[in-house]
Design a protein around this motif. Structure first.
Motif, PDB file in Angstrom:
ATOM      1  N   CYS A  46       0.846  -1.196   0.000  1.00 12.17           N
ATOM      2  CA  CYS A  46       0.000   0.000   0.000  1.00 12.17           C
ATOM      3  C   CYS A  46       0.879   1.244   0.000  1.00 12.17           C
ATOM      4  O   CYS A  46       1.765   1.391   0.838  1.00 12.17           O
ATOM      5  CB  CYS A  46      -0.909  -0.010   1.216  1.00 12.17           C
ATOM      6  SG  CYS A  46      -2.039   1.374   1.248  1.00 12.17           S
ATOM      7  N   LEU A  47       0.653   2.131  -0.958  1.00  9.54           N
ATOM      8  CA  LEU A  47       1.386   3.390  -1.024  1.00  9.54           C
ATOM      9  C   LEU A  47       0.628   4.509  -0.320  1.00  9.54           C
ATOM     10  O   LEU A  47       1.222   5.405   0.257  1.00  9.54           O
ATOM     11  CB  LEU A  47       1.638   3.791  -2.480  1.00  9.54           C
ATOM     12  CG  LEU A  47       2.501   2.859  -3.304  1.00  9.54           C
ATOM     13  CD1 LEU A  47       2.613   3.382  -4.730  1.00  9.54           C
ATOM     14  CD2 LEU A  47       3.877   2.689  -2.693  1.00  9.54           C
ATOM     15  N   HIS A  48      -0.691   4.474  -0.425  1.00 11.89           N
ATOM     16  CA  HIS A  48      -1.515   5.527   0.173  1.00 11.89           C
ATOM     17  C   HIS A  48      -2.852   4.925   0.593  1.00 11.89           C
ATOM     18  O   HIS A  48      -3.758   4.765  -0.231  1.00 11.89           O
ATOM     19  CB  HIS A  48      -1.729   6.648  -0.842  1.00 11.89           C
ATOM     20  CG  HIS A  48      -2.159   7.924  -0.212  1.00 11.89           C
ATOM     21  ND1 HIS A  48      -3.369   8.079   0.420  1.00 11.89           N
ATOM     22  CD2 HIS A  48      -1.530   9.108  -0.101  1.00 11.89           C
ATOM     23  CE1 HIS A  48      -3.486   9.304   0.870  1.00 11.89           C
ATOM     24  NE2 HIS A  48      -2.373   9.957   0.571  1.00 11.89           N
ATOM     25  N   PRO A  49      -2.994   4.572   1.880  1.00  8.49           N
ATOM     26  CA  PRO A  49      -4.198   3.862   2.325  1.00  8.49           C
ATOM     27  C   PRO A  49      -5.508   4.640   2.177  1.00  8.49           C
ATOM     28  O   PRO A  49      -6.543   4.048   1.891  1.00  8.49           O
ATOM     29  CB  PRO A  49      -3.925   3.554   3.798  1.00  8.49           C
ATOM     30  CG  PRO A  49      -2.715   4.301   4.186  1.00  8.49           C
ATOM     31  CD  PRO A  49      -2.032   4.779   2.947  1.00  8.49           C
ATOM     32  N   LYS A  50      -5.482   5.959   2.331  1.00 11.98           N
ATOM     33  CA  LYS A  50      -6.736   6.727   2.256  1.00 11.98           C
ATOM     34  C   LYS A  50      -7.375   6.646   0.877  1.00 11.98           C
ATOM     35  O   LYS A  50      -8.591   6.605   0.761  1.00 11.98           O
ATOM     36  CB  LYS A  50      -6.497   8.185   2.615  1.00 11.98           C
ATOM     37  CG  LYS A  50      -6.417   8.443   4.084  1.00 11.98           C
ATOM     38  CD  LYS A  50      -6.400   9.924   4.358  1.00 11.98           C
ATOM     39  CE  LYS A  50      -6.478  10.171   5.848  1.00 11.98           C
ATOM     40  NZ  LYS A  50      -6.492  11.607   6.146  1.00 11.98           N
ATOM     41  N   VAL A  51      -6.563   6.656  -0.170  1.00 11.93           N
ATOM     42  CA  VAL A  51      -7.117   6.621  -1.529  1.00 11.93           C
ATOM     43  C   VAL A  51      -6.932   5.259  -2.187  1.00 11.93           C
ATOM     44  O   VAL A  51      -7.167   5.106  -3.377  1.00 11.93           O
ATOM     45  CB  VAL A  51      -6.521   7.734  -2.419  1.00 11.93           C
ATOM     46  CG1 VAL A  51      -6.975   9.094  -1.938  1.00 11.93           C
ATOM     47  CG2 VAL A  51      -5.016   7.659  -2.473  1.00 11.93           C
ATOM     48  N   GLN A  52      -6.500   4.262  -1.395  1.00 16.25           N
ATOM     49  CA  GLN A  52      -6.382   2.885  -1.868  1.00 16.25           C
ATOM     50  C   GLN A  52      -5.462   2.745  -3.080  1.00 16.25           C
ATOM     51  O   GLN A  52      -5.806   2.110  -4.080  1.00 16.25           O
ATOM     52  CB  GLN A  52      -7.767   2.315  -2.195  1.00 16.25           C
ATOM     53  CG  GLN A  52      -8.707   2.266  -1.008  1.00 16.25           C
ATOM     54  CD  GLN A  52      -8.365   1.166  -0.043  1.00 16.25           C
ATOM     55  OE1 GLN A  52      -8.305   0.019  -0.420  1.00 16.25           O
ATOM     56  NE2 GLN A  52      -8.113   1.512   1.199  1.00 16.25           N
ATOM     57  N   VAL A  53      -4.277   3.365  -3.028  1.00  8.61           N
ATOM     58  CA  VAL A  53      -3.290   3.248  -4.092  1.00  8.61           C
ATOM     59  C   VAL A  53      -2.208   2.276  -3.643  1.00  8.61           C
ATOM     60  O   VAL A  53      -1.686   2.388  -2.532  1.00  8.61           O
ATOM     61  CB  VAL A  53      -2.667   4.614  -4.458  1.00  8.61           C
ATOM     62  CG1 VAL A  53      -1.554   4.459  -5.476  1.00  8.61           C
ATOM     63  CG2 VAL A  53      -3.747   5.539  -5.001  1.00  8.61           C
ATOM     64  N   GLY A 108       9.751   7.504  -4.454  1.00  8.07           N
ATOM     65  CA  GLY A 108      10.656   7.335  -3.320  1.00  8.07           C
ATOM     66  C   GLY A 108      10.772   5.864  -2.970  1.00  8.07           C
ATOM     67  O   GLY A 108       9.994   5.024  -3.406  1.00  8.07           O
ATOM     68  N   ARG A 109      11.743   5.560  -2.190  1.00  8.39           N
ATOM     69  CA  ARG A 109      11.957   4.165  -1.765  1.00  8.39           C
ATOM     70  C   ARG A 109      11.137   3.907  -0.516  1.00  8.39           C
ATOM     71  O   ARG A 109      11.111   4.707   0.402  1.00  8.39           O
ATOM     72  CB  ARG A 109      13.420   3.886  -1.502  1.00  8.39           C
ATOM     73  CG  ARG A 109      14.251   3.950  -2.749  1.00  8.39           C
ATOM     74  CD  ARG A 109      15.673   3.470  -2.463  1.00  8.39           C
ATOM     75  NE  ARG A 109      16.465   3.588  -3.675  1.00  8.39           N
ATOM     76  CZ  ARG A 109      16.639   2.609  -4.541  1.00  8.39           C
ATOM     77  NH1 ARG A 109      16.087   1.438  -4.340  1.00  8.39           N
ATOM     78  NH2 ARG A 109      17.356   2.786  -5.622  1.00  8.39           N
ATOM     79  N   TYR A 110      10.460   2.778  -0.497  1.00  2.12           N
ATOM     80  CA  TYR A 110       9.647   2.380   0.650  1.00  2.12           C
ATOM     81  C   TYR A 110      10.328   1.213   1.333  1.00  2.12           C
ATOM     82  O   TYR A 110      10.356   0.113   0.823  1.00  2.12           O
ATOM     83  CB  TYR A 110       8.232   1.982   0.211  1.00  2.12           C
ATOM     84  CG  TYR A 110       7.481   3.149  -0.365  1.00  2.12           C
ATOM     85  CD1 TYR A 110       6.790   4.007   0.457  1.00  2.12           C
ATOM     86  CD2 TYR A 110       7.514   3.410  -1.722  1.00  2.12           C
ATOM     87  CE1 TYR A 110       6.114   5.108  -0.060  1.00  2.12           C
ATOM     88  CE2 TYR A 110       6.858   4.505  -2.247  1.00  2.12           C
ATOM     89  CZ  TYR A 110       6.159   5.332  -1.412  1.00  2.12           C
ATOM     90  OH  TYR A 110       5.493   6.410  -1.919  1.00  2.12           O
ATOM     91  N   ILE A 148       1.474   0.386 -10.614  1.00  2.00           N
ATOM     92  CA  ILE A 148       0.774   1.209  -9.633  1.00  2.00           C
ATOM     93  C   ILE A 148      -0.715   1.085  -9.952  1.00  2.00           C
ATOM     94  O   ILE A 148      -1.122   1.249 -11.104  1.00  2.00           O
ATOM     95  CB  ILE A 148       1.212   2.695  -9.726  1.00  2.00           C
ATOM     96  CG1 ILE A 148       2.730   2.834  -9.626  1.00  2.00           C
ATOM     97  CG2 ILE A 148       0.494   3.530  -8.671  1.00  2.00           C
ATOM     98  CD1 ILE A 148       3.348   2.415  -8.331  1.00  2.00           C
ATOM     99  N   PHE A 149      -1.508   0.780  -8.922  1.00  5.04           N
ATOM    100  CA  PHE A 149      -2.938   0.586  -9.176  1.00  5.04           C
ATOM    101  C   PHE A 149      -3.768   1.109  -8.023  1.00  5.04           C
ATOM    102  O   PHE A 149      -3.278   1.339  -6.924  1.00  5.04           O
ATOM    103  CB  PHE A 149      -3.251  -0.888  -9.450  1.00  5.04           C
ATOM    104  CG  PHE A 149      -2.950  -1.826  -8.302  1.00  5.04           C
ATOM    105  CD1 PHE A 149      -3.945  -2.201  -7.426  1.00  5.04           C
ATOM    106  CD2 PHE A 149      -1.683  -2.341  -8.116  1.00  5.04           C
ATOM    107  CE1 PHE A 149      -3.682  -3.070  -6.376  1.00  5.04           C
ATOM    108  CE2 PHE A 149      -1.400  -3.218  -7.083  1.00  5.04           C
ATOM    109  CZ  PHE A 149      -2.412  -3.582  -6.209  1.00  5.04           C
TER     110      PHE A 149
END
Length: 86
Positions: free
Chosen positions: A38-45, A83-85, A57-58
């Motif tokens: 998960c890259l961005h939980p609020k917008v489900q990306v 960025g690196r996660y 990326i989805f």
């Protein structure tokens, strides 16, 4: 899939396209697909690594029960862009 993703996919050789497409098909059940983060939980990306070379990326639209592939790039390009996660 977004049109830009389809155009990017068309640039790759057939063998690589098939490999990527097989992984994209695993997104029918995105919560159990391999290598998803998960890259961005609020917008489900989310992102999914394909092998050690590509990243998809989805976005998950829960209310519509669909997954939309937003971008396809090399892992290196993804790290530069997002960025690196670790």
């Amino acid at each position: 899939m977004e049109r830009g993703v389809i155009k990017t996919l068309e640039k790759y050789p057939e063998k690589i396209r098939e490999h990527i497409f097989i992984h994209i098909c695993k997104l029918e059940d995105p919560y159990n697909a391999p290598d998803v983060e998960c890259l961005h939980p609020k917008v489900q990306v989310y992102r999914m690594h394909i092998g050690r070379t590509y990243t998809v990326i989805f976005k998950i639209h829960k209310e519509l029960n669909i997954v939309v592939v937003l971008d396809l790039m090399t892992i290196e390009q993804a790290h530069k862009r997002y960025g690196r996660y670790n």
